[in-house]
Structure formats: C-alpha cells, structure tokens
Write a protein that holds these residues in place. Structure first.
Motif, PDB file in Angstrom:
ATOM      1  N   ASN A  73       0.953  -1.173   0.155  1.00 32.68           N
ATOM      2  CA  ASN A  73       0.084  -0.091   0.027  1.00 32.68           C
ATOM      3  C   ASN A  73       0.862   1.289   0.087  1.00 32.68           C
ATOM      4  N   ILE A  74       0.695   1.880  -1.002  1.00 30.40           N
ATOM      5  CA  ILE A  74       1.621   3.116  -1.236  1.00 30.40           C
ATOM      6  C   ILE A  74       1.533   4.248  -0.159  1.00 30.40           C
ATOM      7  N   PHE A  75       0.331   4.353   0.419  1.00 30.69           N
ATOM      8  CA  PHE A  75      -0.075   5.187   1.479  1.00 30.69           C
ATOM      9  C   PHE A  75       0.757   4.861   2.564  1.00 30.69           C
ATOM     10  N   TYR A  94      -0.759   9.163   6.520  1.00 35.29           N
ATOM     11  CA  TYR A  94      -1.627   8.449   5.672  1.00 35.29           C
ATOM     12  C   TYR A  94      -1.630   6.791   6.002  1.00 35.29           C
ATOM     13  N   LEU A 112       4.178  10.233  -4.352  1.00 32.46           N
ATOM     14  CA  LEU A 112       3.930   9.170  -5.334  1.00 32.46           C
ATOM     15  C   LEU A 112       4.934   9.392  -6.507  1.00 32.46           C
ATOM     16  N   LEU A 127      -6.718   4.788   3.504  1.00 33.35           N
ATOM     17  CA  LEU A 127      -6.742   4.901   2.113  1.00 33.35           C
ATOM     18  C   LEU A 127      -5.722   3.943   1.701  1.00 33.35           C
ATOM     19  N   VAL A 128      -6.337   3.399   0.544  1.00 37.95           N
ATOM     20  CA  VAL A 128      -5.439   2.078   0.001  1.00 37.95           C
ATOM     21  C   VAL A 128      -5.116   2.471  -1.546  1.00 37.95           C
ATOM     22  N   LEU A 129      -3.852   2.275  -1.905  1.00 38.95           N
ATOM     23  CA  LEU A 129      -3.431   2.474  -3.337  1.00 38.95           C
ATOM     24  C   LEU A 129      -2.319   1.341  -3.413  1.00 38.95           C
ATOM     25  N   ASN A 130      -2.700   0.278  -3.621  1.00 41.56           N
ATOM     26  CA  ASN A 130      -1.880  -0.951  -3.801  1.00 41.56           C
ATOM     27  C   ASN A 130      -1.053  -0.926  -5.034  1.00 41.56           C
ATOM     28  N   VAL A 131       0.115  -1.472  -4.903  1.00 36.92           N
ATOM     29  CA  VAL A 131       1.145  -1.917  -5.939  1.00 36.92           C
ATOM     30  C   VAL A 131       1.577  -3.386  -6.035  1.00 36.92           C
TER      31      VAL A 131
END
Length: 396
Positions: free
Chosen positions: A75-77, A83, A308, A88-92
């Motif tokens: 999770n980038i956050f 964060y 980011l 919040l979730v922004l998975n890579v």
C-alpha cells in the motif's frame, strides 16, 4: 510473445558460437514502518548471451526470471507520512516476471557505431544521482544496481582519441513526440567534459513527465566533468530544464478553440557535486551533494502527489537538498565492510546503512545490510524505523 520470440531466435544464436554468462540472486528483506512490518524477498535468475557473427557485429540479449515471495502487495500510503492509519489504499503488486530485458545489435562501421534495440543507456557521471539521465531511476540504498534496458536507437561517432558524439532516439508513432538526447564528450588534461541536450514530449496522459500530467514537454541542457586532482576524484553534473505546461483537466475554451488552458512555463536546475579518495590504509571514501530545483523546499508544502512521483521514480528526489556518503574497507581476505549514509537536508531525516560482504566461494558473494532511519515521523526517511537485507549472488 516476447518469450516465444526468444525461443525462436535461440537456434540462430547457437550457430554463431555465443558466449553465455549471468547470475542467480536471492534476497530476503524485512522493513519496519511504525506498527507495519514488511517481510519480502525474491529469487532472480539472469542469463546473458552475446554473439559476434563478424568483427563488426555484436548481438546481445538477456532474460530475467524473478519470483517474489512474502509481502507482494504494497500500500503506497504506508510510505506517505500521515496516511498510514488513514484507511486509504493504493496497492502496488510485485508480480513474478519473465522479462526479455536487453535485446540489441551493435553495428561497427568505419566512422561510427549504431546500436538498435533494448539496451543499457546510463548518461551522467554522478553515482547516487544523475541530473542528465532522463531514462532511469536509482535506489539510494543500492545506486549501482543494474538498470533495465531502454528501447532506443543510439549513434556514436568518435571525433578523435578523447572525443565522442552520441545521439539517442526513442521513436514514437508521431515523430515529433520522439524522445531525443544528444551528447558531446571530450577529454582535456586530467578531466573529461560532456555537454548534453534532450527533448521529451508527453505521448499521452498515462505516462506523465516527471510524474506531472500538466507537463507537456521537457527540454534539458546539461553537462558534466570527471577527473582527478591531487589524488582525489572529482566530478560534477548539472542540468537546466524548461517545462512547457498544459493542463489535461481544463474544459474546452470556445473563445480560441483550444481544449487546454495555458499554464505558465517552468524552469528548474539540478546539479550534483562529488568526490572520492582511497587512503593509504585501503579505506575508500565517496561523498555527493545533490540539489533538485524541482523538489519541494519546505516540509509543510509536501503533498501525497509529491511522494507518489518520488516513490515511482519519476523525479530524482522528493525535496531539494541531499547528501550521500559511502565508505568501504577490505577488512579481511574475503570480507569487506562498508557503510552508506544519505540525508534529506530540508526535513533533517536520513538513513545509515552498514553492510558486510563475504566472498564465500569463487564468484559467490553473501551480503548483509542493515538500515537505521532518523528524523520525525512526518519526514521522508523518519517515517521508517529500520530495515535488514540479506542477499546471496553467484555469477557464472
């Protein structure tokens, strides 16, 4: 398709008496970020092949097979201060790969060399940072690790014993959008000098320049020098950049029939200054200072978008001013001790990473690196607590 293309080409390569070489590498990592721990690693096999059908032709390729284990969804956050607990979730994902990395042919003519295909292109003289490199990104914990290939055409024209002109192009469907870089290198006395210029055009909004979708075009002019003075190695690399801006989010302007709102153009400079020296006791020392005019000057001005772009490698740094230091000593016959340190001078955070390398067997190296981070929790490196990396590599 890339895999089957390689298989079909192998019989032809075998007939030309190729040379095979490569390595197997295995790595295990653990990293602590506050209450979150990442345990991960990979196994990697690289096979290189080079063939010389004649004295004027070199054909090369390499295949990378990489399999990840442990935590493969990040999770980038978790890496953006403030964060981690936001929900919040922004998975890579880190997918297993079978990659035809470099795949090229070099033709040597009497007055020039031409290389076509996916190849290694690494402009610049800096170690941790390269302001004139528009093709690659580096990890500060391992700046010298191999880079992926670049699809390009490269023309090299020798202009004397210590002079060389290089032109690099990445053709696009629209010729005017093709990335171009030109370089002139010359040696004078104890130093080598270079002058570099490049042009990047945004092909589409899915591939932004420097991580910013508002940048339509980047023009760069830079250069560098590297040499030795009084037993100390010295180098410098700089670039000045002009950015043409164009917003993708504007509504259609019927007054001038333009769908894009004009934005003021921007300019910024980057430069790196470095030195190194090997002392009489075999201790090697290196240091670099880096300034990035595009980086954020004050910690309070940072946004998630800045993180980011930095984490994704689109920008050379998050903020403006950094230092990097490295020391290495061959302490024992088969053991080398080293350490690296890098720091963000704008938010007073950094990393200290000692490393032990053991040449356990012929062509086999085992390295253990620890990482200790300092700084407030809302700083670039202070967000992390510590890390540990074990890597085993055997070359053949």
């Amino acid at each position: 398709m890339k895999f089957w293309g390689t298989i079909l080409l192998l019989p032809g390569l075998l007939l030309a008496q190729p040379e095979f070489f490569g390595y197997f590498e295995s790595e295990a990592d653990v990293m602590q970020l506050g209450s979150t721990r990442y345990n991960f690693g990979y196994n990697k096999f690289r096979l290189d092949v080079e063939v010389r059908p004649s004295d004027n032709v070199l054909i090369g390729a390499n295949i990378n097979i990489q399999q990840y284990w442990g935590k493969t969804t990040w999770n980038i956050f978790d890496f953006v201060p403030g964060y981690a607990e936001s929900g919040l979730v922004l998975n890579v994902d880190l997918p297993d790969t079978l990659l035809l990395d470099n795949f090229y042919m070099k033709l040597s003519f009497p007055r020039f060399d031409l290389t076509v295909g996916r190849q290694q292109i690494s402009p610049g003289v800096g170690y941790a940072w390269n302001p004139t490199d528009i093709f690659n990104s580096k990890s500060l914990l391992d700046p010298s690790y191999e880079q992926t290939g670049v699809k390009a055409l490269r023309l090299e024209i020798p202009l004397g014993d210590r002079a060389l002109f290089t032109a690099i192009a990445q053709p696009e469907a629209e010729i005017e959008q093709s990335t171009q870089q030109y370089a002139f290198n010359v040696g004078l006395g104890c130093f080598d000098f270079s002058l570099t210029g490049s042009l990047q055009e945004r092909v589409d909004y899915s591939v932004p320049i420097l991580g910013d979708m508002n940048i339509k075009q980047r023009m760069m002019l830079g250069g560098g020098l590297v040499g030795e003075l009084l037993g100390w190695g010295l180098w410098a690399e700089f670039s000045t950049n002009d950015l043409e801006m164009e917003s993708p989010f504007a509504t259609f302007d019927y007054s001038n029939l333009s769908p894009l709102t004009p934005l003021p153009d921007q300019t910024f400079t980057e430069y790196v200054l470095g030195t190194d020296h090997t002392f009489d006791n075999s201790l090697y020392f290196m240091a670099e200072y880096f300034h990035n005019g595009l980086g954020v000057a004050e910690k309070d001005e940072l946004s998630p978008a800045d993180y980011l772009a930095s984490l994704g490698g689109q920008s050379h740094s998050l903020m403006q001013d950094y230092v990097f230091m490295y020391a290495m000593h061959p302490t024992f016959d088969f053991v080398t001790l080293s350490t690296l340190l890098f720091a963000n001078l704008n938010d007073n955070s950094g990393t200290f990473a000692p490393q032990l390398d053991w040449n356990a067997f012929e062509d086999t190296n085992i390295s253990l690196q620890g990482s200790l981070f300092w700084g407030d929790d809302d700083t670039e490196f202070g967000l992390q607590d510590w890390g540990l990396r074990l890597r085993v590599r055997s070359d053949f």
